[in-house]
Enzyme design. Structure first.
Site, PDB file in Angstrom:
ATOM      1  N   ASP A  83      37.055  33.142  43.103  1.00 41.96           N
ATOM      2  CA  ASP A  83      38.348  33.638  42.645  1.00 41.96           C
ATOM      3  C   ASP A  83      39.460  32.906  43.381  1.00 41.96           C
ATOM      4  O   ASP A  83      39.217  32.016  44.192  1.00 41.96           O
ATOM      5  CB  ASP A  83      38.440  35.157  42.809  1.00 41.96           C
ATOM      6  CG  ASP A  83      38.524  35.580  44.242  1.00 41.96           C
ATOM      7  OD1 ASP A  83      38.591  36.793  44.480  1.00 41.96           O
ATOM      8  OD2 ASP A  83      38.520  34.728  45.140  1.00 41.96           O
ATOM      9  N   SER A  84      40.703  33.288  43.074  1.00 40.49           N
ATOM     10  CA  SER A  84      41.815  32.469  43.556  1.00 40.49           C
ATOM     11  C   SER A  84      41.911  32.487  45.075  1.00 40.49           C
ATOM     12  O   SER A  84      42.332  31.504  45.693  1.00 40.49           O
ATOM     13  CB  SER A  84      43.121  32.954  42.927  1.00 40.49           C
ATOM     14  OG  SER A  84      43.215  34.355  43.064  1.00 40.49           O
TER      15      SER A  84
END
Lengths: 127, 131
Positions: A83-84
């Site tokens: 994820d980011s």
């Protein structure tokens, strides 16, 4: 490879100024050695293969990543399922490895291995 | 003087996107101060910087489900306060080890009892009556 070397050399070579004036007018400090900076330490650009290897090592040693899936074109969020926040963490790991300081705007754009390799390779201060 | 370096803009985040951006900025500031932290508390033999990064990321991720930007701002403020405390040496080594180092897979074994090479039967026997 040769073109990269050529452009790197062209960036460093200083062409001596040739004027039509007589020798009396040219300053004494212009001599032949201005065209080759023999004591310059700026020619130690990283090799692309070195950059690729080191970045792949960083990504592979990330605990959430499956090392067998890592290739030089892999996308962090789409292919590796990160994820980011993991993305930011990998960029920070790259910063630490190459002793760089990547500004936030650039760091947001680094989304995949290919972009990371390109950024590090083109950065003049990478080591 | 330590917080002058990392003052966050007081006005509240307008949108979730801005709060998200601030979280990443905070994470980057924390990661950039990891070498200083390892130097202050002498953690070189105990953790690696990448383990500390993972710990910080895990703590941020614990609150990743929150959608109210004001709550996120509050959490970031607490995080910044904690980071400031750590970097200005207001904490001590055992605080850092207990809160951020132990509990990672690498070191939980140090906390548990030493393996004395006794049989499984005896281990279970010492642990509980019912096995």
């Amino acid at each position: 490879m040769a073109s990269a070397l050529r452009s790197a050399i062209l960036g460093h070579v200083r062409v001596p100024v040739v004027t039509t004036g007589s020798k009396l007018l040219t300053p004494l400090w212009i001599n032949r050695s201005t065209s080759v900076r023999s004591m310059s330490s700026h020619d130690d650009h990283l090799e692309k293969t070195q950059v690729i290897d080191r970045i792949l090592d960083i990504v592979k040693s990330f605990p959430k990543v499956d090392p067998s899936q890592v290739t030089p074109e892999v996308h962090f969020q789409k292919d590796l399922g990160l994820d980011s926040l993991d993305n930011v963490e990998i960029v920070m790991a790259i910063e630490e490895e190459f002793k760089l300081e990547i500004p936030d705007k650039e760091a947001d754009k680094i989304d995949s291995c290919a972009l990371a390799i390109e950024y590090v390779y083109n950065h003049p201060l990478a080591s | 003087m330590a917080f002058a370096m990392r003052v966050k803009v007081p006005p509240n985040s307008a949108t979730l996107e801005e709060a998200r951006h601030r979280t990443f900025d905070f994470f980057r500031a924390a990661c950039r101060s990891i070498p200083a932290i390892m130097d202050i508390y002498n953690l070189y033999d105990i953790v690696t910087p990448s383990q500390l990064r993972s710990t910080i990321a895990a703590q941020i991720r614990k609150n990743a489900h929150i959608t109210n930007p004001k709550v996120i701002d509050m959490l970031l403020f607490k995080g910044m306060e904690e980071l400031s405390n750590i970097t200005e040496h207001a904490k001590q080594r055992h605080h850092i080890i207990g809160q951020y180092v132990v509990g990672n897979k690498g070191l939980v074994q140090d906390v548990a009892n030493k393996d004395e090479n006794i049989s499984n039967f005896l281990k279970n026997f010492y642990k509980t009556n019912y096995f």
